[in-house]
Write a protein that holds these residues in place. Structure first.
Motif, PDB file in Angstrom:
ATOM      1  N   THR A   2      -8.909  -4.076  22.250  1.00 25.98           N
ATOM      2  CA  THR A   2      -8.621  -5.194  21.358  1.00 25.98           C
ATOM      3  C   THR A   2      -7.144  -5.560  21.393  1.00 25.98           C
ATOM      4  O   THR A   2      -6.788  -6.733  21.495  1.00 25.98           O
ATOM      5  N   SER A   3      -6.276  -4.571  21.344  1.00 31.23           N
ATOM      6  CA  SER A   3      -4.836  -4.830  21.358  1.00 31.23           C
ATOM      7  C   SER A   3      -4.391  -5.459  22.673  1.00 31.23           C
ATOM      8  O   SER A   3      -3.609  -6.415  22.683  1.00 31.23           O
ATOM      9  N   LEU A   4      -4.902  -4.936  23.780  1.00 33.69           N
ATOM     10  CA  LEU A   4      -4.537  -5.505  25.083  1.00 33.69           C
ATOM     11  C   LEU A   4      -5.118  -6.902  25.271  1.00 33.69           C
ATOM     12  O   LEU A   4      -4.469  -7.772  25.855  1.00 33.69           O
TER      13      LEU A   4
ATOM     14  N   VAL B 142      -2.616 -13.926  21.226  1.00 35.44           N
ATOM     15  CA  VAL B 142      -3.059 -14.054  19.838  1.00 35.44           C
ATOM     16  C   VAL B 142      -2.934 -12.693  19.154  1.00 35.44           C
ATOM     17  O   VAL B 142      -2.577 -11.701  19.780  1.00 35.44           O
ATOM     18  N   GLN B 143      -3.244 -12.652  17.873  1.00 31.39           N
ATOM     19  CA  GLN B 143      -3.232 -11.408  17.118  1.00 31.39           C
ATOM     20  C   GLN B 143      -4.555 -10.664  17.323  1.00 31.39           C
ATOM     21  O   GLN B 143      -5.584 -11.295  17.597  1.00 31.39           O
TER      22      GLN B 143
ATOM     23  N   THR C 140      -7.512 -12.091  15.587  1.00 33.07           N
ATOM     24  CA  THR C 140      -8.126 -13.254  16.217  1.00 33.07           C
ATOM     25  C   THR C 140      -9.196 -12.821  17.208  1.00 33.07           C
ATOM     26  O   THR C 140     -10.271 -13.425  17.280  1.00 33.07           O
ATOM     27  N   ILE C 141      -8.943 -11.757  17.952  1.00 32.16           N
ATOM     28  CA  ILE C 141      -9.944 -11.225  18.882  1.00 32.16           C
ATOM     29  C   ILE C 141     -11.187 -10.811  18.097  1.00 32.16           C
ATOM     30  O   ILE C 141     -12.320 -11.154  18.464  1.00 32.16           O
ATOM     31  N   ARG C 142     -10.992 -10.087  16.994  1.00 30.61           N
ATOM     32  CA  ARG C 142     -12.131  -9.668  16.173  1.00 30.61           C
ATOM     33  C   ARG C 142     -12.860 -10.873  15.587  1.00 30.61           C
ATOM     34  O   ARG C 142     -14.085 -10.877  15.491  1.00 30.61           O
ATOM     35  N   ASP C 143     -12.116 -11.932  15.223  1.00 33.36           N
ATOM     36  CA  ASP C 143     -12.732 -13.155  14.696  1.00 33.36           C
ATOM     37  C   ASP C 143     -13.557 -13.850  15.785  1.00 33.36           C
ATOM     38  O   ASP C 143     -14.653 -14.345  15.509  1.00 33.36           O
TER      39      ASP C 143
ATOM     40  N   ALA D 195     -11.960 -16.639  29.230  1.00 32.06           N
ATOM     41  CA  ALA D 195     -12.874 -17.723  28.870  1.00 32.06           C
ATOM     42  C   ALA D 195     -12.812 -18.027  27.375  1.00 32.06           C
ATOM     43  O   ALA D 195     -12.837 -19.191  26.968  1.00 32.06           O
ATOM     44  N   ALA D 196     -12.715 -16.991  26.553  1.00 34.09           N
ATOM     45  CA  ALA D 196     -12.639 -17.188  25.102  1.00 34.09           C
ATOM     46  C   ALA D 196     -11.355 -17.909  24.717  1.00 34.09           C
ATOM     47  O   ALA D 196     -11.354 -18.762  23.827  1.00 34.09           O
ATOM     48  N   ARG D 197     -10.276 -17.572  25.397  1.00 35.37           N
ATOM     49  CA  ARG D 197      -8.993 -18.232  25.106  1.00 35.37           C
ATOM     50  C   ARG D 197      -9.070 -19.724  25.408  1.00 35.37           C
ATOM     51  O   ARG D 197      -8.525 -20.550  24.683  1.00 35.37           O
ATOM     52  N   ALA D 198      -9.778 -20.084  26.475  1.00 31.51           N
ATOM     53  CA  ALA D 198      -9.872 -21.482  26.888  1.00 31.51           C
ATOM     54  C   ALA D 198     -10.989 -22.242  26.173  1.00 31.51           C
ATOM     55  O   ALA D 198     -11.009 -23.472  26.211  1.00 31.51           O
ATOM     56  N   ALA D 199     -11.895 -21.532  25.509  1.00 30.45           N
ATOM     57  CA  ALA D 199     -13.053 -22.169  24.871  1.00 30.45           C
ATOM     58  C   ALA D 199     -12.632 -23.033  23.685  1.00 30.45           C
ATOM     59  O   ALA D 199     -11.665 -22.728  22.987  1.00 30.45           O
ATOM     60  N   ALA D 200     -13.387 -24.106  23.483  1.00 31.06           N
ATOM     61  CA  ALA D 200     -13.164 -24.949  22.300  1.00 31.06           C
ATOM     62  C   ALA D 200     -13.562 -24.145  21.070  1.00 31.06           C
ATOM     63  O   ALA D 200     -14.612 -23.498  21.054  1.00 31.06           O
ATOM     64  N   LYS D 201     -12.739 -24.174  20.063  1.00 27.10           N
ATOM     65  CA  LYS D 201     -13.001 -23.439  18.839  1.00 27.10           C
ATOM     66  C   LYS D 201     -13.479 -24.408  17.762  1.00 27.10           C
ATOM     67  O   LYS D 201     -12.780 -25.368  17.435  1.00 27.10           O
ATOM     68  N   PRO D 202     -14.671 -24.189  17.205  1.00 25.35           N
ATOM     69  CA  PRO D 202     -15.136 -25.050  16.126  1.00 25.35           C
ATOM     70  C   PRO D 202     -14.251 -24.887  14.899  1.00 25.35           C
ATOM     71  O   PRO D 202     -13.716 -23.809  14.645  1.00 25.35           O
TER      72      PRO D 202
END
Length: 72
Positions: free
Chosen positions: A13-15, A22-23, A26-29, A55-62
């Motif tokens: 998670t930290s890496l 991000v923090q 944010t990964i956990r969210d 992919a998650a970093r680039a994904a559109a966030k609702p």
């Protein structure tokens, strides 16, 4: 138990947070919201595939009503 080094091709998670800029919260969210999926580890020490983090970093966030919006 903290990994000395996570399995090849994965991030803790930290890496993952460092890689995505991000923090860790944010990964956990992202996991909670279904944007990112764990690929192993334990419930307290999950690991994520590097490709999934990218992919998650680039994904559109609702967004949600009343959510703060960052202005660039």
């Amino acid at each position: 138990m903290e990994y000395v080094q996570p399995p090849a091709g994965t991030l803790t998670t930290s890496l993952a947070a460092l890689a995505a800029g991000v923090q860790p919260a944010t990964i956990r969210d992202w996991v909670r919201r279904g944007i990112l999926t764990r690929c192993g580890g334990t419930p307290l020490r999950p690991v994520y595939r590097i490709e999934d983090v990218k992919a998650a970093r680039a994904a559109a966030k609702p967004t949600r009503d009343g959510q703060r919006v960052q202005v660039a």
